[in-house]
Structures are given as C-alpha cells and as structure tokens.
Design an enzyme around this catalytic site. Structure first.
Site, PDB file in Angstrom:
ATOM      1  N   SER A  61       0.802  -1.121   0.005  1.00 23.71           N
ATOM      2  CA  SER A  61       0.006  -0.074   0.071  1.00 23.71           C
ATOM      3  C   SER A  61       0.846   1.231  -0.133  1.00 23.71           C
ATOM      4  O   SER A  61       1.359   1.481  -1.100  1.00 23.71           O
ATOM      5  CB  SER A  61      -0.850  -0.094   1.223  1.00 23.71           C
ATOM      6  OG  SER A  61      -1.938   1.010   1.254  1.00 23.71           O
ATOM      7  N   ASP A  86      -0.642   1.419  -4.190  1.00 18.54           N
ATOM      8  CA  ASP A  86      -1.772   0.447  -4.751  1.00 18.54           C
ATOM      9  C   ASP A  86      -2.933   0.992  -5.073  1.00 18.54           C
ATOM     10  O   ASP A  86      -3.858   0.412  -5.537  1.00 18.54           O
ATOM     11  CB  ASP A  86      -1.840  -0.783  -4.010  1.00 18.54           C
ATOM     12  CG  ASP A  86      -2.808  -0.628  -2.745  1.00 18.54           C
ATOM     13  OD1 ASP A  86      -2.619   0.496  -2.145  1.00 18.54           O
ATOM     14  OD2 ASP A  86      -3.403  -1.457  -2.199  1.00 18.54           O
TER      15      ASP A  86
HETATM   16 MG    MG Z   1      -3.359   1.323  -0.296  1.00 21.78          MG
END
Ligand code: MG
Length: 453
Positions: free
Chosen positions: A94, A239
C-alpha cells in the site's frame, strides 16, 4: 490473528517478509480455497515480481491454476477476482516505504477476506498443513493482459461521465509511481478531463515522493495544480486504493474534509455510514445534519468491510463508508476501496462548484498526529499502560473499541499502536490547531514519560 493484521501482512522484505513466507501463505490459501484457479497481482514495488512468483509457485504446488495479473491497482485486482469468481493473492504494501511489501487476500466474491477466513488460512500456515499435488496435477499459470483495460472500462461504466465531461475539468494527477500510474491517467482522460501528471511512471523506488498520500509528500502536486491552473489535484497511494485532493488554489484538502463532503452528497436520512474510531468530528456533524447513523469500528479496512457486511444482512443502507486517509468505500459500486473511483465521485462534485466551496463547511477542524517509535515489546507495553492510566484520569469520555479514544466534547484524542509499524500513534482533532496540539502533546508526554522510567 498472529500473521494478518488489520490490512493484511506487511514487513520489510528479507527481514520480516520473505518469499518463503509468501510461499507458505499461498500453499495454505490454495489448500483452504476450494478453487481450480486463483489470481495473483502486485503493485509497483521492486520486490513485487519475486514475491508474486512465490505466490504463484505456492498455489501451483497445491494444484491451483493461476491468472497472473501483473502490476495493477489493488481495486483492479479485486474487481477481476469478483468478476471471474476467483480468489486471489495481492502483493502490496500500500503506502509503506519502498523496502516494505505485503500480502493481501481476496475472496472469489471480490471482497477482502473476513477475519474468520484469514484465521483459517493462518492456522494452515502455522501448522504447515498444506495440500499436495502429484507431478501431473500441479497448477499452471497464464498471463492476463486485459486486466487494466477492463478495470478502466468498468470504472467508466460506474460514474456520471456526462456531468464530468461537460464541466471541461483540468485534473492534476499524482499516482506517486504506484500502480495507479497504469490506469488513472487514462481513466480521467476518458472521462473528458484534461489530465496533467507528476510522478506518473511506475517505479518501485518511489523516486519522486514517498508513497503515502499525505500533505508533506504532495509538494509537486500542489505546484502542478497552480502551474497548470487545474481545477483539482488527485493523489493516490502505492496500490491506488486511496485518493486525496488538492484544491484549485494549490492547497491540500484534509482527507477528513473530502470524506465529509462526499458523505454529505451521498447520505440521506435513515442511511448508515461506517467509519473507524479515529473518525473526524466533520463526519459526525454530517451524520447529525442529515439524520444518518454513524457506526465506529477498529481502524483498518478489514474491520470496516466486516461491519458493512453485517449491516447489509440487517437491511441497512450504507451508501458510503471509510476513513479520513482517502480510503473510502462506495459499497453499491463495490465493497473495495478504489482511489480512481473516489476521485471520480469527487469530480462529480467539482463539476458543480470549485473544490474550495465543496470543502468549505469542513475546514474548521484541525488534525494533529504524533508518532512515538519503540524498539521493544516492553516499551510498547509501558506506553500502553501509560495510555490506559491517562485515559482513566482524563476529563473526557473514553472509548476502548481500538486503543483509547477520549472525547472532550469540543475535541478528541486517540492513542493507538500502529498495525504495520513499530509506532504508537497519537491523534487529536479540535477546532484550532493549538487546542489539538495541546491535547495530543499532553497524551504523548504521558507516554514519553513511561518510556523514560
Ligand atoms: Mg493502499
């Protein structure tokens, strides 16, 4: 859960997170999932291919065929899993620094696995209880090239293209070298926007900025908005499941303010929304104004998803939910955080009036966050003990659903250990920065004192 935290498993590659570990998770998942075919995807990190290969190998070893989606935003991988009813493994950390990576698991229903499902897989990892496939029954993999194109087409079919196109908007976009670089520029162009970009080449070194879309990392985007005379700036994390905004003057918009503005546009009387225990007073106020119910969960997208699922079984209408970090759910679109979609929902508002006007009702609160690092579990325990004592003696209403939230009426403080990094975070919100700072420092001082003892 020992292995999986509130947003999957993350660690520094080679230290906490190894290909051997990913292999075991994949073997366990492939053993538990009753499926012939699963999905493996990743973000732009330098270690992504290595770990994705380990995931593919683990799945194949227990007899599962694999669709390799390559580099794609998390919401795109989740969409593919749901569309084709195949569970999947997403290799992503992330917004974490480049040396990190992680594992996220998604079900064949296109929703991140529930805590109960993760625990089943975790048991198999810990006991090394894996299926095996004979030499002529191992899985095979194939590369899926269309995943990013299909994702963009699906996004376009899900938003009000006409309203956005008619507004002739200029969008400054900063995907932060993450997976959104592969899809968001095209998506916003196809929405009829003039798109200018910065940090828009996929690069796991994150050379242009750190991956977390917070104000200190968005100086380039703020400059670009001004240079291009853009109507809005949009930034993603690595992401691309989050989106935060910059207004038309080049000023950063607090994620809590954009969430409140989007919620005000979506919520009607009788609706329910779900947020984490660090929810802003702004969203509390929106809910009170429209007569919607606000449900609080522990921090982390998994907890919010779990609560939305429960509410749906009770026939509650949940049009929007999420956190003030740009991670917002529109459950009727899909039960996933989708940065590109959140950006488009915001553009629907920007088509009507300038960003400064949209967020004006939600700018009168200030947020302060202090991170306190620790080296040992004993130090963590000492700080949490101090937090409990501080909460018990404070002149405020405590909430212990996740950490210690203290509600002072005009302001609140939350003390909570990070789920992904060795830090205890102190959050505070008040109508003035000085009030928030004083409350946060007061709590932080109590924790710092415990470290020195
Ligand atoms: Mg993320």
């Amino acid at each position: 859960m020992k292995l999986f935290g509130s947003s999957g498993t993350r660690g520094v590659v080679g230290d906490g997170l190894t290909p051997e570990f990913v292999l075991r998770v994949a073997k366990a998942a492939g053993t538990v999932w009753e499926t012939d075919r699963a999905v493996v995807a990743r973000d732009t990190r330098t270690t992504g291919e290595m770990l994705a290969n380990a995931a593919v190998s683990g799945l194949e070893s227990v007899g599962v065929d694999v669709d390799r989606l390559g580099t794609t935003p998390t919401p795109s991988a989740v969409r593919y899993a749901g569309e084709y009813e195949r569970p999947g493994i997403i290799i992503t950390a992330s917004h974490n620094p480049p040396e990190y990576n992680g594992v996220k698991l998604v079900g064949a229903d296109g929703v991140e696995l529930s805590v109960a499902d993760l625990e089943r897989i975790e048991e198999h990892v810990l006991s090394e209880d894996f299926g095996t496939a004979a030499w002529d029954e191992v899985g095979a993999s194939r590369t899926i090239d269309a995943v990013n194109r299909e994702y963009v087409e699906d996004l376009l079919a899900s938003v009000d293209c006409e309203t956005i196109a008619d507004a002739d908007l200029t969008v400054a976009l900063d995907p932060g070298h993450g997976a959104g670089a592969l899809t968001s520029p095209e998506f916003y162009r196809k929405l009829g926007c003039e798109v200018v970009t910065v940090n828009a080449n996929p690069d796991g070194h994150f050379p242009g900025r750190e991956s977390e879309p917070v104000e200190p990392n968005l100086a380039d985007l703020k400059s670009l908005v001004k240079a291009a005379d853009a109507d809005v700036g949009i930034a993603h994390d690595g992401d691309a499941d989050r989106a935060v905004f910059v207004d038309e003057t080049g000023a950063f918009v607090a994620g809590e303010a954009s969430l409140a503005a989007l919620a005000a546009a979506e919520l009607e009387a009788g609706d329910t929304t779900v947020a984490a225990v660090n929810v802003s007073q702004r969203l509390v106020d929106v809910c009170e104004e429209v007569g919607a119910t606000l449900e609080l969960t522990p921090i982390g997208s998994t907890n919010i998803i779990t609560r939305i699922r429960e509410l749906r079984t009770m026939d509650a209408h949940v049009p929007i939910a999420g956190e003030g970090n740009g991670g917002i759910f529109f459950p009727e679109y899909r039960l996933v955080r989708d940065g590109a979609y959140v950006g488009a929902k915001f553009l629907e508002l920007v088509a009507e009036r300038p960003v400064t006007e949209i967020v004006a009702p939600y700018t009168d609160y200030e947020n302060v966050r202090i991170n306190l690092e620790y080296d040992t579990d004993a130090e963590l325990d000492a700080m949490l003990g101090a937090a409990r004592e501080f909460a018990e003696s404070a002149d405020a209403d405590p909430n212990t659903i996740d950490g210690y939230r203290l509600d002072y009426g005009d302001a609140w403080v939350l003390v909570r250990p990070s789920g992904t990094e060795p830090k205890v975070r102190v959050y505070a919100e008040a109508r003035s920065e000085s009030r928030a700072r004083i409350l946060a420092e007061e709590a932080a001082d109590a924790l710092r004192a415990a470290l020195e003892e």
